[in-house]
Design a protein around this motif. Structure first.
Motif, PDB file in Angstrom:
ATOM      1  N   GLY A  40      76.298   8.647   1.921  1.00 57.12           N
ATOM      2  CA  GLY A  40      76.600   8.157   0.614  1.00 57.12           C
ATOM      3  C   GLY A  40      77.291   6.818   0.271  1.00 57.12           C
ATOM      4  N   GLU A  41      77.388   6.281   1.318  1.00 53.76           N
ATOM      5  CA  GLU A  41      78.085   4.902   1.231  1.00 53.76           C
ATOM      6  C   GLU A  41      77.243   3.744   1.707  1.00 53.76           C
ATOM      7  OE1 GLU A  41      82.677   6.787   2.331  1.00 53.76           O
ATOM      8  OE2 GLU A  41      81.873   4.956   3.431  1.00 53.76           O
ATOM      9  N   GLY A  42      77.788   2.595   1.801  1.00 50.81           N
ATOM     10  CA  GLY A  42      77.052   1.291   2.088  1.00 50.81           C
ATOM     11  C   GLY A  42      77.235   0.844   3.223  1.00 50.81           C
ATOM     12  N   PRO A  43      76.299   0.202   4.015  1.00 45.47           N
ATOM     13  CA  PRO A  43      76.566  -0.362   5.519  1.00 45.47           C
ATOM     14  C   PRO A  43      77.737  -0.866   5.407  1.00 45.47           C
ATOM     15  CG  PRO A  43      74.179  -0.800   4.682  1.00 45.47           C
ATOM     16  CD  PRO A  43      75.126  -0.425   3.407  1.00 45.47           C
ATOM     17  N   VAL A  44      78.656  -0.650   6.568  1.00 44.92           N
ATOM     18  CA  VAL A  44      79.941  -1.339   6.759  1.00 44.92           C
ATOM     19  C   VAL A  44      79.883  -2.436   8.047  1.00 44.92           C
ATOM     20  CG1 VAL A  44      82.276  -1.272   7.364  1.00 44.92           C
ATOM     21  CG2 VAL A  44      81.483   0.341   5.802  1.00 44.92           C
ATOM     22  N   LEU A  45      80.087  -3.772   8.024  1.00 44.18           N
ATOM     23  CA  LEU A  45      79.810  -4.575   8.965  1.00 44.18           C
ATOM     24  C   LEU A  45      80.647  -4.271  10.477  1.00 44.18           C
ATOM     25  CD1 LEU A  45      78.128  -7.177   9.920  1.00 44.18           C
ATOM     26  CD2 LEU A  45      80.456  -8.501   9.122  1.00 44.18           C
ATOM     27  N   LEU A  46      79.985  -4.259  11.369  1.00 44.68           N
ATOM     28  CA  LEU A  46      80.839  -4.120  12.549  1.00 44.68           C
ATOM     29  C   LEU A  46      80.843  -5.609  13.149  1.00 44.68           C
ATOM     30  CD1 LEU A  46      79.057  -0.970  14.018  1.00 44.68           C
ATOM     31  CD2 LEU A  46      81.395  -1.146  13.046  1.00 44.68           C
ATOM     32  N   VAL A  47      79.693  -6.106  13.647  1.00 48.96           N
ATOM     33  CA  VAL A  47      79.661  -7.530  14.160  1.00 48.96           C
ATOM     34  C   VAL A  47      78.696  -8.238  13.706  1.00 48.96           C
ATOM     35  CG1 VAL A  47      78.421  -6.917  16.180  1.00 48.96           C
ATOM     36  CG2 VAL A  47      80.371  -8.408  16.534  1.00 48.96           C
ATOM     37  N   THR A  48      78.591  -9.531  13.867  1.00 49.89           N
ATOM     38  CA  THR A  48      77.625 -10.659  13.811  1.00 49.89           C
ATOM     39  C   THR A  48      77.369 -11.384  15.036  1.00 49.89           C
ATOM     40  OG1 THR A  48      77.776 -10.921  11.661  1.00 49.89           O
ATOM     41  CG2 THR A  48      76.668 -12.627  12.754  1.00 49.89           C
ATOM     42  N   LYS A  56      80.047  -9.628  22.274  1.00 50.81           N
ATOM     43  CA  LYS A  56      81.394  -9.489  21.550  1.00 50.81           C
ATOM     44  C   LYS A  56      81.566  -8.063  21.787  1.00 50.81           C
ATOM     45  CE  LYS A  56      80.894 -12.732  17.599  1.00 50.81           C
ATOM     46  NZ  LYS A  56      80.913 -12.980  16.442  1.00 50.81           N
ATOM     47  N   LYS A  57      83.115  -7.809  21.711  1.00 54.21           N
ATOM     48  CA  LYS A  57      83.592  -6.431  21.996  1.00 54.21           C
ATOM     49  C   LYS A  57      84.409  -6.287  20.825  1.00 54.21           C
ATOM     50  CE  LYS A  57      83.474  -6.270  27.067  1.00 54.21           C
ATOM     51  NZ  LYS A  57      84.217  -5.700  28.357  1.00 54.21           N
ATOM     52  N   LEU A  58      84.328  -5.093  20.450  1.00 51.51           N
ATOM     53  CA  LEU A  58      85.177  -4.380  19.329  1.00 51.51           C
ATOM     54  C   LEU A  58      85.794  -3.232  19.829  1.00 51.51           C
ATOM     55  CD1 LEU A  58      85.912  -5.031  16.389  1.00 51.51           C
ATOM     56  CD2 LEU A  58      84.019  -3.771  15.637  1.00 51.51           C
ATOM     57  N   LYS A  59      86.942  -3.296  20.479  1.00 51.21           N
ATOM     58  CA  LYS A  59      87.417  -2.218  21.158  1.00 51.21           C
ATOM     59  C   LYS A  59      86.572  -1.455  22.214  1.00 51.21           C
ATOM     60  CE  LYS A  59      90.672  -1.158  17.363  1.00 51.21           C
ATOM     61  NZ  LYS A  59      91.036  -0.137  15.999  1.00 51.21           N
ATOM     62  N   ARG A  60      86.297  -0.432  21.862  1.00 55.26           N
ATOM     63  CA  ARG A  60      85.354   0.379  22.876  1.00 55.26           C
ATOM     64  C   ARG A  60      83.732   0.010  22.710  1.00 55.26           C
ATOM     65  NH1 ARG A  60      84.828   4.977  21.426  1.00 55.26           N
ATOM     66  NH2 ARG A  60      85.866   5.102  19.698  1.00 55.26           N
ATOM     67  N   LEU A  61      83.465  -0.766  21.688  1.00 62.45           N
ATOM     68  CA  LEU A  61      81.939  -1.016  21.333  1.00 62.45           C
ATOM     69  C   LEU A  61      81.663  -2.544  21.969  1.00 62.45           C
ATOM     70  CD1 LEU A  61      82.873   1.146  19.302  1.00 62.45           C
ATOM     71  CD2 LEU A  61      81.251  -0.115  17.645  1.00 62.45           C
ATOM     72  N   THR A  62      80.670  -2.775  22.499  1.00 62.97           N
ATOM     73  CA  THR A  62      80.278  -4.110  23.273  1.00 62.97           C
ATOM     74  C   THR A  62      79.033  -4.311  22.360  1.00 62.97           C
ATOM     75  OG1 THR A  62      81.422  -3.467  25.331  1.00 62.97           O
ATOM     76  CG2 THR A  62      79.881  -5.399  25.151  1.00 62.97           C
ATOM     77  N   PHE A  63      78.732  -5.459  21.934  1.00 59.42           N
ATOM     78  CA  PHE A  63      77.405  -5.883  21.271  1.00 59.42           C
ATOM     79  C   PHE A  63      76.877  -7.068  22.284  1.00 59.42           C
ATOM     80  CE2 PHE A  63      78.112  -3.392  17.598  1.00 59.42           C
ATOM     81  CZ  PHE A  63      79.296  -3.301  17.568  1.00 59.42           C
ATOM     82  N   ILE A  76      78.693   2.086  23.772  1.00 63.52           N
ATOM     83  CA  ILE A  76      79.997   2.660  23.229  1.00 63.52           C
ATOM     84  C   ILE A  76      80.461   3.176  24.444  1.00 63.52           C
ATOM     85  CG2 ILE A  76      81.223   4.249  21.987  1.00 63.52           C
ATOM     86  CD1 ILE A  76      79.186   3.764  19.803  1.00 63.52           C
ATOM     87  N   THR A  77      81.665   2.834  24.934  1.00 65.35           N
ATOM     88  CA  THR A  77      82.450   3.558  26.007  1.00 65.35           C
ATOM     89  C   THR A  77      83.231   4.642  25.598  1.00 65.35           C
ATOM     90  OG1 THR A  77      82.450   1.237  27.087  1.00 65.35           O
ATOM     91  CG2 THR A  77      83.620   2.764  27.960  1.00 65.35           C
ATOM     92  N   ALA A  78      83.126   5.723  26.379  1.00 63.07           N
ATOM     93  CA  ALA A  78      83.839   6.713  26.035  1.00 63.07           C
ATOM     94  C   ALA A  78      84.153   7.181  24.631  1.00 63.07           C
ATOM     95  CB  ALA A  78      85.364   6.478  26.629  1.00 63.07           C
ATOM     96  N   ALA A  79      82.747   7.531  24.208  1.00 62.28           N
ATOM     97  CA  ALA A  79      82.555   7.972  23.038  1.00 62.28           C
ATOM     98  C   ALA A  79      83.597   9.115  22.351  1.00 62.28           C
ATOM     99  CB  ALA A  79      81.256   8.303  22.708  1.00 62.28           C
TER     100      ALA A  79
END
Lengths: 112, 114
Positions: A40-48, A56-63, A76-79
């Protein structure tokens, strides 16, 4: 239309496990964005990611953006249960006005 | 944090009627987009808009669709004669420049055609 294939389509794991989501195409993209979408919501940007080979790393997320700029991965590390959601990759090309071409998404469920 | 806002959140319309979906992009953004997402399917690009003109449009964006920026803040999508298959979530997005800058999305309008 440049197809973006995401895999897996569904993923159910336990808290603490690691996971990787893949986004693949036969086309080169100028940039690739990862979004997260809640019901029910729009996409929320994580990374470009823009540069081939970029990480690129965003806490436990690596892109990561592939060297040829045709594919990307999200690790995703340690989900945690809070990571549950729909993850979308979307590629943009300069010669199509940077209109986003989305994958079908990966639906992630993390259980305690 | 600035955000893209869309109204209404849910629109129910009889087939054949006209519908206008409204969006207020982030204030310093210059490039505007509409996407749609049919239930269970992927998000699809409809149209991009810059400097009061359509920049790009997909094959979905036929003569039944139009976009407008009637004033300095609103960006609208009009469907002239709705069909059952127009039922979908419609997302507005905006970004600051024509580059690899990311697009920021609103929460969408759920359009239901009866």
């Amino acid at each position: 239309t440049q197809l973006l294939e995401q895999s897996p389509q569904f993923l159910s794991i336990q808290e603490g496990e690691n996971l990787t989501v893949y986004c693949n195409s036969s086309s080169v993209f100028s940039s690739l964005q990862w979004y997260r979408q809640e019901p029910g919501e729009g996409p929320v940007l994580l990374v470009t990611v823009v540069t081939g080979g970029e990480v690129k790393k965003l806490k436990r997320l690596t892109f990561q953006f592939g060297d040829a700029r045709k594919d990307s991965s999200l690790h995703i590390t340690a989900a945690q249960p809070g990571d549950t959601g729909l993850y979308l990759c979307a590629g943009a090309r300069a010669n199509s006005g940077y209109a986003l071409n989305f994958g079908k998404g990966t639906s992630l469920l993390v259980t305690p | 944090e600035p955000e893209v806002t869309q109204t209404p959140s849910h629109q129910v319309t009889q087939m054949g009627q006209e519908v206008i979906l409204r969006c207020v992009p982030i204030s310093n953004h210059l490039y505007f987009y509409w996407y749609r997402q049919i239930l269970g399917q992927k998000v699809e690009f409809l149209v991009s808009f810059y400097n009061n003109e359509i920049s790009e449009k997909s094959e979905i964006f036929d003569d039944q669709f139009s976009v407008e920026r009637p004033d300095g803040s609103n960006f609208t999508l009009k469907i002239r004669s709705t069909k059952l298959e127009d039922s979908a979530m419609y997302f507005c997005a905006s970004k600051v420049a024509n580059s690899n800058q990311p697009q920021h999305f609103g929460d969408g309008t759920r359009l239901s055609i009866l």
